[in-house]
Write a protein that holds these residues in place. Structure first.
Motif, PDB file in Angstrom:
ATOM      1  N   PHE A  11       0.829  -1.200   0.000  1.00  0.00           N
ATOM      2  CA  PHE A  11       0.000   0.000   0.000  1.00  0.00           C
ATOM      3  C   PHE A  11       0.865   1.251   0.000  1.00  0.00           C
ATOM      4  N   CYS A  12       0.525   2.169  -0.864  1.00  0.00           N
ATOM      5  CA  CYS A  12       1.115   3.497  -0.883  1.00  0.00           C
ATOM      6  C   CYS A  12       0.163   4.436  -0.152  1.00  0.00           C
ATOM      7  N   ALA A  13       0.695   5.399   0.592  1.00  0.00           N
ATOM      8  CA  ALA A  13      -0.162   6.309   1.345  1.00  0.00           C
ATOM      9  C   ALA A  13       0.432   7.711   1.358  1.00  0.00           C
ATOM     10  N   VAL A  14      -0.447   8.696   1.437  1.00  0.00           N
ATOM     11  CA  VAL A  14      -0.024  10.091   1.580  1.00  0.00           C
ATOM     12  C   VAL A  14      -0.577  10.640   2.887  1.00  0.00           C
ATOM     13  N   GLY A  15       0.249  11.367   3.619  1.00  0.00           N
ATOM     14  CA  GLY A  15      -0.168  11.976   4.862  1.00  0.00           C
ATOM     15  C   GLY A  15      -0.816  13.318   4.581  1.00  0.00           C
ATOM     16  N   ASP A  16      -1.835  13.630   5.347  1.00  0.00           N
ATOM     17  CA  ASP A  16      -2.622  14.825   5.084  1.00  0.00           C
ATOM     18  C   ASP A  16      -2.990  15.502   6.392  1.00  0.00           C
ATOM     19  N   ARG A  17      -2.943  16.823   6.386  1.00  0.00           N
ATOM     20  CA  ARG A  17      -3.285  17.550   7.601  1.00  0.00           C
ATOM     21  C   ARG A  17      -4.762  17.475   7.927  1.00  0.00           C
ATOM     22  N   ALA A  18      -5.597  17.399   6.903  1.00  0.00           N
ATOM     23  CA  ALA A  18      -7.049  17.319   7.092  1.00  0.00           C
ATOM     24  C   ALA A  18      -7.543  18.396   8.043  1.00  0.00           C
ATOM     25  N   GLY A  19      -6.953  19.553   7.977  1.00  0.00           N
ATOM     26  CA  GLY A  19      -7.405  20.658   8.818  1.00  0.00           C
ATOM     27  C   GLY A  19      -6.890  20.597  10.226  1.00  0.00           C
ATOM     28  N   GLY A  20      -6.154  19.570  10.536  1.00  0.00           N
ATOM     29  CA  GLY A  20      -5.623  19.448  11.890  1.00  0.00           C
ATOM     30  C   GLY A  20      -4.237  20.032  12.003  1.00  0.00           C
ATOM     31  N   THR A  21      -3.537  19.653  13.029  1.00  0.00           N
ATOM     32  CA  THR A  21      -2.222  20.227  13.278  1.00  0.00           C
ATOM     33  C   THR A  21      -1.102  19.261  12.967  1.00  0.00           C
ATOM     34  N   SER A  22      -1.439  18.096  12.480  1.00  0.00           N
ATOM     35  CA  SER A  22      -0.386  17.140  12.154  1.00  0.00           C
ATOM     36  C   SER A  22      -0.782  16.386  10.905  1.00  0.00           C
ATOM     37  N   TYR A  23       0.140  15.593  10.397  1.00  0.00           N
ATOM     38  CA  TYR A  23      -0.147  14.760   9.234  1.00  0.00           C
ATOM     39  C   TYR A  23      -0.607  13.387   9.676  1.00  0.00           C
ATOM     40  N   GLY A  24      -1.481  13.320  10.638  1.00  0.00           N
ATOM     41  CA  GLY A  24      -1.898  12.040  11.189  1.00  0.00           C
ATOM     42  C   GLY A  24      -2.878  11.268  10.345  1.00  0.00           C
ATOM     43  N   LYS A  25      -3.505  11.937   9.394  1.00  0.00           N
ATOM     44  CA  LYS A  25      -4.454  11.228   8.539  1.00  0.00           C
ATOM     45  C   LYS A  25      -3.720  10.698   7.325  1.00  0.00           C
ATOM     46  N   LEU A  26      -3.781   9.394   7.109  1.00  0.00           N
ATOM     47  CA  LEU A  26      -3.196   8.780   5.923  1.00  0.00           C
ATOM     48  C   LEU A  26      -4.299   8.411   4.945  1.00  0.00           C
ATOM     49  N   THR A  27      -4.075   8.764   3.674  1.00  0.00           N
ATOM     50  CA  THR A  27      -4.959   8.329   2.601  1.00  0.00           C
ATOM     51  C   THR A  27      -4.220   7.254   1.827  1.00  0.00           C
ATOM     52  N   PHE A  28      -4.833   6.090   1.702  1.00  0.00           N
ATOM     53  CA  PHE A  28      -4.179   4.935   1.100  1.00  0.00           C
ATOM     54  C   PHE A  28      -4.657   4.691  -0.324  1.00  0.00           C
ATOM     55  N   GLY A  29      -3.761   4.102  -1.123  1.00  0.00           N
ATOM     56  CA  GLY A  29      -4.170   3.547  -2.403  1.00  0.00           C
ATOM     57  C   GLY A  29      -4.891   2.233  -2.167  1.00  0.00           C
ATOM     58  N   GLN A  30      -5.390   1.662  -3.252  1.00  0.00           N
ATOM     59  CA  GLN A  30      -6.180   0.430  -3.142  1.00  0.00           C
ATOM     60  C   GLN A  30      -5.319  -0.813  -2.952  1.00  0.00           C
ATOM     61  N   GLY A  31      -4.031  -0.664  -3.059  1.00  0.00           N
ATOM     62  CA  GLY A  31      -3.133  -1.790  -2.828  1.00  0.00           C
ATOM     63  C   GLY A  31      -2.772  -2.542  -4.093  1.00  0.00           C
ATOM     64  N   THR A  32      -1.586  -3.152  -4.072  1.00  0.00           N
ATOM     65  CA  THR A  32      -1.118  -4.029  -5.147  1.00  0.00           C
ATOM     66  C   THR A  32      -0.731  -5.362  -4.519  1.00  0.00           C
ATOM     67  N   ILE A  33      -1.341  -6.417  -5.020  1.00  0.00           N
ATOM     68  CA  ILE A  33      -1.019  -7.753  -4.515  1.00  0.00           C
ATOM     69  C   ILE A  33       0.155  -8.290  -5.326  1.00  0.00           C
ATOM     70  N   LEU A  34       1.195  -8.687  -4.628  1.00  0.00           N
ATOM     71  CA  LEU A  34       2.390  -9.224  -5.281  1.00  0.00           C
ATOM     72  C   LEU A  34       2.434 -10.740  -5.101  1.00  0.00           C
ATOM     73  N   THR A  35       2.502 -11.444  -6.215  1.00  0.00           N
ATOM     74  CA  THR A  35       2.703 -12.891  -6.200  1.00  0.00           C
ATOM     75  C   THR A  35       4.105 -13.164  -6.716  1.00  0.00           C
ATOM     76  N   VAL A  36       4.813 -14.068  -6.046  1.00  0.00           N
ATOM     77  CA  VAL A  36       6.180 -14.403  -6.441  1.00  0.00           C
ATOM     78  C   VAL A  36       6.228 -15.874  -6.843  1.00  0.00           C
ATOM     79  N   HIS A  37       6.629 -16.130  -8.081  1.00  0.00           N
ATOM     80  CA  HIS A  37       6.775 -17.502  -8.572  1.00  0.00           C
ATOM     81  C   HIS A  37       8.183 -17.991  -8.330  1.00  0.00           C
ATOM     82  N   PRO A  38       8.325 -19.272  -7.926  1.00  0.00           N
ATOM     83  CA  PRO A  38       9.673 -19.807  -7.652  1.00  0.00           C
ATOM     84  C   PRO A  38      10.481 -19.969  -8.931  1.00  0.00           C
TER      85      PRO A  38
END
Lengths: 117, 113
Positions: A90-117
């Motif tokens: 998951f990739c995420a960006v921190g956002d102030r969301a009107g607050g005083t810190s970057y405590g709110k993270l907005t996430f992407g939908q995710g990438t599932i990684l499969t590894v073949h031997p």
């Protein structure tokens, strides 16, 4: 509003091959970016972060990511993938969301990684 | 240092009931944030607490509430549970200062029947 896009829902690579997971963000100010990894049934583990400065950041488990402001991207890379890297990322960006810190993270939908031997 | 702990790990509730989830942050961390993870909506921010005060809040109905205690432990409460509240609830802790990274717990899997 801020947003994060991970264009690839599922990626399959062979063990030992290189890996690049894409992340694009939309954010009005200087972004504050993260990559997390999640194994099935587990919480999220922080791989690396970008706050400012050097645009190439190193993380744990041999991962690195490059911040490209002109492309609004923060792609995750690893030169040689191990079977244990199979997980959801998951990739995420921190956002102030009107607050005083970057405590709110907005996430992407995710990438599932499969590894073949 | 011990990581973020969440209790219980698994919970089954009936529609209409209420539930309380608990989160103990990493020692020394003053911020606790809560996230909901579902297959359809992904990871969504619920709220952030810092020094017992709610600092940020996501777009969730008032049925979702939380609090933080003086030792930084946090609880999250969901009242009048709905089927759609079934999710993995993740808690994350951090320093809470200007820029900070967050460390996640293993989550509480809530199933509403």
């Amino acid at each position: 509003a801020q947003s994060v896009t991970q264009p690839d829902i599922h990626i399959t690579v062979s063990e030992g091959a290189s890996l690049e997971l894409r992340c694009n963000y939309s954010y009005g100010a200087t972004p504050y970016l993260f990559w997390y990894v999640q194994s099935p049934g587990q919480g999220l583990q922080l791989l690396l972060k970008y706050f400012s400065g050097d645009t190439l950041v190193q993380g744990i488990k041999g991962f690195e990511a490059e911040f490209k402001r002109s492309q609004s991207s923060f792609n995750l890379r690893k030169p040689s993938v191990h079977w244990s890297d199979a997980a959801e990322y998951f990739c995420a960006v921190g956002d102030r969301a009107g607050g005083t810190s970057y405590g709110k993270l907005t996430f992407g939908q995710g990438t599932i990684l499969t590894v073949h031997p | 240092k011990a990581g973020v702990t969440q209790t219980p790990r698994y919970l089954i509730k009936t529609r209409g009931q209420q539930v309380t989830l608990s989160c103990s942050p990493i020692s020394g961390h003053r911020s606790v944030s809560w996230y909901q993870q579902t297959p359809g909506q992904g990871l969504q921010f619920l709220f952030e607490y810092f020094s017992e005060t709610q600092r940020n809040k996501g777009n969730f109905p008032g049925r979702f509430s939380g609090r933080q205690f003086s030792n930084s432990r946090s609880e999250m409460n969901v009242s009048t549970l709905e089927l759609g509240d079934s999710a993995l609830y993740l808690c994350a802790s951090g320093s809470g200062l200007e820029y900070y990274e967050q460390y996640f717990g293993p989550g509480t899997r809530l199933t509403v029947t």
